[in-house]
Write a protein that holds these residues in place. Structure first.
Motif, PDB file in Angstrom:
ATOM      1  N   GLN A 129      36.235  33.029  35.419  1.00 47.42           N
ATOM      2  CA  GLN A 129      35.702  34.353  35.116  1.00 47.42           C
ATOM      3  C   GLN A 129      34.725  34.718  36.239  1.00 47.42           C
ATOM      4  N   TRP A 130      34.991  35.592  37.200  1.00 49.56           N
ATOM      5  CA  TRP A 130      36.179  36.337  37.440  1.00 49.56           C
ATOM      6  C   TRP A 130      36.512  36.228  38.903  1.00 49.56           C
ATOM      7  N   HIS A 209      37.444  41.515  33.745  1.00 47.59           N
ATOM      8  CA  HIS A 209      38.878  41.260  33.950  1.00 47.59           C
ATOM      9  C   HIS A 209      39.474  42.188  35.015  1.00 47.59           C
ATOM     10  N   MET A 212      38.930  41.269  38.681  1.00 54.13           N
ATOM     11  CA  MET A 212      39.386  39.940  39.104  1.00 54.13           C
ATOM     12  C   MET A 212      40.645  40.109  39.942  1.00 54.13           C
TER      13      MET A 212
END
Ligand code: CUA
Length: 343
Positions: A129-130, A209, A212
């Motif tokens: 993450q991330w 998210h 990423m």
């Protein structure tokens, strides 16, 4: 509302056609992505045909047999048990299914492993993450968020995760594969031309998210060998008295070394964050979010939360947790000079 809807439809239709769409899977640039697109197109045309035939007959029936003013309400003439019609409908369905199945099964086997005669290379990718941790086990190279590959080589990815489920996706080179904690998934892809291919995590994995991302940089084999040589070397030690030397000192003193490795810098062996030995050579910072230049590096170091909400550095780095430990302007400038020089 109507205008908004029209704009949305126009954007949806135009997006795959846009020239600057770096994640357009309908524009494949490698054999795996090509095979997967071919499977999609066969299925699409067969489905479109079925839709037009069934929809057309439905439309015809609705119009031709609609209720009329002089109807007496009695049911129409009933037809049943037409053996020839039923058998031919089954036969047509079976044929259409075979048309879809053959390229599908072939595509599944092709995507599962490179052809036996292919030149292959292994790369380990670990999702965090991330950001993306990248290892080349046979070459002794470690990097992050940017995966250099030689053209014409089947690159086999061994995918796992350090925390939650992520998904590895380089739309123009291959379809998605999940990175799952506690297991290793494999997939392969190949680029036939040099180029920069955009990648993106495709599994909701937390607040950042969408931030990423990564790049796959395909290089001619000679260029790739040179890249490996550069990446294998230890980090450059800045000349004493320079701003970069002050940055190296700040990197140690302010605690950056607790999370980051810089091979060649004493004490910098942290493994929580990306390996920064050659961070200056990368195209982007913060996992594909901003271009790697002085201004972006300064912003990332002074306020990482503004670029990537929720990241571990801003949540757990002592210089971000407590204003008393905050980096000074001089620290930031020195760190930028040092890190940008790590090419
Ligand atoms: Cu990692 Cu979404």
């Amino acid at each position: 509302m109507k205008r908004l809807l029209a704009a949305a439809v126009a954007a949806l239709v135009a997006s795959p056609l846009a020239a600057d769409a770096p994640m357009n899977w309908l524009d494949p640039d490698g054999p795996v992505a090509q095979v997967q697109k071919d499977v999609f197109m066969v299925t699409f045309w067969v489905d479109l045909g079925i839709f037009l035939v069934v929809g057309g007959m439905l439309l015809y029936a609705v119009i031709a047999f609609r209720a009329r003013p002089d109807d007496d309400g009695s049911p129409p003439e009933q037809v049943e048990g037409n053996l020839r019609l039923e058998v031919s409908l089954m036969a047509v369905s079976a044929v259409l299914l075979v048309i879809i199945i053959v390229p599908n099964v072939r595509g599944i086997f092709y995507s599962a492993a490179p052809p036996a005669d292919a030149v292959t290379m292994d790369v380990n990718v670990i999702g965090h993450q991330w950001w993306w941790e990248v290892e080349y086990p046979a070459l002794g190279v470690k990097t992050a968020n940017e995966i250099a590959i030689p053209t014409g080589t089947a690159v086999v990815f061994h995918l796992s995760s350090a925390d939650v489920i992520h998904s590895f996706w380089v739309p123009r080179l291959a379809g998605k594969m999940d990175l799952i904690p506690g297991r290793v998934n494999e997939m392969w892809l190949q680029a036939d031309r040099p180029g920069v291919y955009w990648g993106q995590c495709a599994e909701l994995c937390g607040v950042s998210h969408a931030n990423m991302r990564f790049r796959v940089v395909a290089m001619a084999p000679d260029d790739f060998d040179r890249w490996v040589e550069e990446q294998s070397a230890a980090a450059a030690t800045p000349a004493p008295g320079t701003l970069a030397a002050a940055g190296a000192e700040a990197f140690v003193q302010r605690g950056c070394i607790a999370c980051h490795t810089v091979r060649g810098l004493t004490g910098a062996v942290g493994i929580i964050g990306p390996d920064l030995t050659h961070v200056g050579s990368r195209l982007t910072l913060a996992a594909g979010i901003v271009d790697n230049d002085d201004a972006a590096m300064a912003k990332w170091i002074s306020d990482p939360e503004a670029i990537k909400p929720g990241n571990i550095m801003s949540a757990q780095g002592p210089m971000y947790m407590d204003p008393a430990n905050a980096l000074s302007q001089a620290d930031v400038e020195a760190l930028v000079a040092y890190l940008r020089g790590l090419e």
